[in-house]
Design a protein around this motif. Structure first.
Motif: not given
Length: 216
Positions: A86, A115, A119, A145
């Motif tokens: 990522l 963004a 994340i 999350v």
């Protein structure tokens, strides 16, 4: 009065002992993170040691760190690969967009950066809570999350601490020389101690608790 300076519970000795523990934790984290791919297990172990320091249940920094890094090593290695991929994708995207010109490129750059921050916030509780977790890797992400949505400012604070050394090196002249040394010697341990301190306080975690114990 002089004899009190040598007492183990003297406030000065307690503070200096805590600084020494966090310094050892920083060095242990740095050494075990050198291969890069092991940064996940090293970070999870460092957060677990920091939490035990806060709870005053640690049995020595290095011994606790070694025990913690072996726990859930495979799952944390998977998290390492996930975060590296990522980060690499985000860094390449930002680098490519930054080389473009025009207002549209600036907007796209801002949206992409935003963004990436979101994340990172959603994943900010994965490694700090992995040390004691019995969840699968996917359930661990789902928990992170959920916790991030419950405490977005706390998640943002976690991300800010992670980004702080990079921001200093980018914006402060000459920081590229002293920031890596400071973080390897003390900064990493202090950062992880702070993350675990406010995480435990925010979710009212007691020794040996996990957020799942509180249905968080």
């Amino acid at each position: 009065m002089s004899s009190s300076l040598f007492r183990q519970d003297n406030p000065f000795n307690v503070v200096m002992g805590r600084i020494g523990d966090l310094a050892m934790l920083s060095v242990a984290w740095f050494v075990c993170s050198i291969p890069i791919v092991t940064i996940g297990p090293a970070t999870s172990a460092a957060c677990e040691v920091a939490r035990e320091i806060i709870e005053d249940t640690d049995e020595g920094v290095l011994r606790t760190f070694w025990r913690a890094i072996k726990r859930r090593f495979g799952v944390n290695m998977l998290f390492s690969l996930l975060f590296i991929i990522l980060f690499a994708i985000g860094a390449v995207d930002l680098w490519y967009i930054s080389r473009q010109s025009g207002d549209a490129a600036s907007v796209i750059y801002g949206v992409t950066l935003g963004a990436l921050v979101i994340i990172a916030m959603m994943l900010s509780f994965v490694l700090p809570l992995s040390g004691r977790s019995k969840l699968s890797w996917w359930e661990q992400i789902r928990q992170s999350v959920r916790l991030s949505l419950m405490k977005p400012l706390l998640a943002l604070g976690n991300v800010a601490l992670i980004a702080l050394p990079f921001a200093l090196m980018w914006f402060v002249p000459g920081a590229v020389v002293w920031v890596p040394i400071l973080w390897c010697v003390l900064g990493a341990g202090v950062s992880m101690w702070a993350v675990m301190r406010w995480t435990c306080n925010a979710f009212h975690l007691k020794p040996r608790d996990t957020p799942a114990d509180h249905d968080a």
